[in-house]
Scaffold this motif. Structure first.
Motif, PDB file in Angstrom:
ATOM      1  N   THR A  13      -9.657  22.852 -72.319  1.00 53.15           N
ATOM      2  CA  THR A  13     -10.718  22.311 -71.475  1.00 53.15           C
ATOM      3  C   THR A  13     -11.795  23.343 -71.168  1.00 53.15           C
TER       4      THR A  13
ATOM      5  N   GLU B 249      -5.163  19.113 -67.644  1.00 50.40           N
ATOM      6  CA  GLU B 249      -5.761  18.055 -66.838  1.00 50.40           C
ATOM      7  C   GLU B 249      -7.258  18.004 -67.151  1.00 50.40           C
TER       8      GLU B 249
ATOM      9  N   ASP C  95      -9.781  16.104 -65.285  1.00 51.35           N
ATOM     10  CA  ASP C  95     -10.675  15.617 -64.237  1.00 51.35           C
ATOM     11  C   ASP C  95     -11.882  16.527 -64.033  1.00 51.35           C
ATOM     12  N   ASP C  96     -11.664  17.822 -63.913  1.00 46.38           N
ATOM     13  CA  ASP C  96     -12.782  18.746 -63.689  1.00 46.38           C
ATOM     14  C   ASP C  96     -13.737  18.754 -64.878  1.00 46.38           C
TER      15      ASP C  96
ATOM     16  N   ASP D  24      -2.596  12.372 -76.962  1.00 47.58           N
ATOM     17  CA  ASP D  24      -2.777  12.400 -75.502  1.00 47.58           C
ATOM     18  C   ASP D  24      -4.141  11.877 -75.061  1.00 47.58           C
TER      19      ASP D  24
ATOM     20  N   ARG E 241      -4.821  10.465 -71.453  1.00 49.76           N
ATOM     21  CA  ARG E 241      -5.040  11.346 -70.303  1.00 49.76           C
ATOM     22  C   ARG E 241      -6.537  11.595 -70.108  1.00 49.76           C
TER      23      ARG E 241
ATOM     24  N   GLU F 111      -8.091   8.284 -68.739  1.00 50.31           N
ATOM     25  CA  GLU F 111      -7.838   8.111 -67.305  1.00 50.31           C
ATOM     26  C   GLU F 111      -8.834   8.924 -66.479  1.00 50.31           C
ATOM     27  N   ALA F 112      -9.124  10.153 -66.928  1.00 50.83           N
ATOM     28  CA  ALA F 112     -10.107  10.981 -66.219  1.00 50.83           C
ATOM     29  C   ALA F 112     -11.498  10.368 -66.315  1.00 50.83           C
TER      30      ALA F 112
END
Length: 481
Positions: free
Chosen positions: A352, A377, A379-380, A398, A401, A404-405
């Motif tokens: 990321t 993750e 989100d950021d 994946d 994932r 979803e973000a």
């Protein structure tokens, strides 16, 4: 204060076990034999390719034990490990119980280097290492110095250190794996480019990962280069035990303060290696000398320039090196323009942190992403890029994932979710991206994930993307005839 000088350490007659029968393990085994050691290589694999490599080494007096990488061979006095072996391996637990030291291949290279060995300018960080090291090597070459970009960049460091080719200075890329097993390495100057969660399954925690990165500063002689935008890198400098007089040198995309390199009105400038750091700045290059002139690439150039300047490279060589430098494939690599849309391959953006930098380089993006998330993750990442996204195409194991973000933080951005994982999946992804894109947009492959769910490596993933883009370009050309 520096560590003990172990240049040319005598290994004659010592029983050494090499962990791993890969490229670095084979190089280490051969170097150890030349140094007079009695060498056994261990590896948990026992495939035909493993046996072929073992037979090749047997002709050079290297014993091999295949199918068992956990048991410590009897009489072992030293282990030399390949970088990828995690520190919690059973072999290392056995070594600790037997009070047997463990070195990495980089540690071995450091200890066996000759009395006239070239100093090291070392680079580590979560992202940008290879680009920065290659930029640095280009600057050093432009200054007329005999150099090479080595280490984690490809050529085993030990082959370079013990080779017949003399060097004035080496530009050395070091991974966190390599630094973990390299307690004695002491660079002339070093840089930590950035820190973000990565390889935590190997290191066990972010603190342990950062500590291993910070080893690169230990014993530095002239400069510890850090990223002003990443306070964690400066904390590592403050914690390091360095030679008296070694300086902390920051780099920033903003106007630099004293003892920093930065950017002023489109110019890369130096306020660290000038006679009067408070009153004087030296122009090094123009931002337009870089290709591409993306923010993270400018940061890489500043870090490379700081190391080059620490070694005494003049400003004109910094500029010449940057002008001649071209990034490796699959690193923000322009592939083609099709119907007013640019297609860019950044398959190397496997986490990321790298992907965030890649997305920040473009204003209007159709993003192609997905693969193996490695626990990441998103989100950021999505929050930071949401206003630049015109569409997203997801593929890989994946991808849910990331979706979803996107649902949470960019709900209005159209998303295509590709379930297919066959060899035509990337071509389908490019086709969907082309459908979403408008003139002026950039279709950007920046997966934020590893590739091994669908491709052999990130190179093959990038090649599949580029092949699909070129096929799209050919089809559109044929349509317009």
């Amino acid at each position: 204060m520096t560590g003990e000088n172990l240049t040319g350490e005598d290994l004659t007659g010592r029983r050494v076990t090499v962990a791993g029968l890969g490229v670095s393990g084979i190089s280490a085994a051969r170097a150890l034999v030349r140094a007079g050691a009695r060498v056994t290589v261990v590896d948990g694999g026992d495939s035909p390719s493993h046996r072929a490599r073992a037979e090749e080494l047997a002709a050079e007096a290297v014993a091999a034990r295949l199918g068992d990488g956990d048991t410590l061979p009897e009489g072992t006095e030293l282990i030399v490990t390949s970088p990828g072996w995690p520190p919690d391996s059973a072999l290392f637990a056995a070594a600790e119980a037997a009070e047997v030291p463990v070195w990495g291949d980089v540690e071995l290279a450091w200890r066996l280097r000759g009395p006239d060995a070239a100093p090291w300018l070392a680079v580590t960080g979560t992202n940008g290492k290879t680009t920065t090291v290659r930029m640095l090597a280009a600057m050093l070459e432009a200054a007329g110095l005999r150099t090479a970009a080595v280490g984690n960049i490809g050529t085993p460091l030990i082959d370079v250190v013990l080779g017949e080719q003399p060097y004035d200075v080496l530009a050395v890329e070091l991974s966190s794996y390599q630094l973990h097993w390299a307690p004695s390495v002491r660079a002339h100057s070093a840089a930590v480019l950035n820190l973000a969660p990565d390889h935590l399954d190997w290191h066990g925690s972010m603190a342990a990962y950062a500590a291993d990165k910070g080893r690169v500063y230990e014993g530095n002689e002239v400069a510890c280069v850090y990223n002003r935008a990443d306070p964690a890198t400066e904390r590592l400098v403050r914690a390091a035990d360095v030679v008296e007089g070694c300086r902390a040198v920051g780099f920033t995309l903003n106007s630099p303060g004293p003892s920093e390199l930065g950017v002023v009105e489109g110019l890369l400038v130096d306020r660290a290696f000038v006679p009067d750091r408070r009153q004087q700045a030296e122009e090094l290059a123009e931002v337009t000398d870089l290709e591409p002139a993306a923010p993270h690439n400018i940061a890489n150039a500043l870090a490379a320039a700081a190391l080059a300047r620490a070694y005494g490279v003049p400003p004109e060589a910094v500029r010449e090196g940057l002008r001649s430098f071209r990034p490796d494939t699959h690193r923000i690599e322009w592939v083609a323009d099709v119907d007013g849309v640019a297609y860019v391959d950044d398959s190397k953006a496997t986490n990321t942190h790298a992907t965030r930098a890649s997305l920040a380089a473009y204003e209007s993006i159709v993003w192609v992403a997905g693969g193996l998330a490695k626990g990441a993750e998103f989100d950021d990442l999505v929050t930071a890029a949401a206003d630049r996204l015109r569409g997203v195409v997801l593929l890989g194991a994946d991808r849910a994932r990331i979706r979803e973000a996107l649902t949470r933080h960019a709900p209005d951005v159209p998303v295509v979710d590709l379930e297919r994982t066959d060899t035509g999946a990337m071509a389908a992804a490019v086709g969907e991206a082309a459908r979403l894109a408008h003139p002026g947009d950039t279709v950007l492959l920046a997966p934020a994930c590893a590739s091994m769910d669908m491709f052999t490596n990130y190179n093959r993933r990038g090649e599949a993307f580029a092949d699909a883009v070129r096929a799209l370009a050919a089809d559109r050309t044929a349509e317009h005839r």
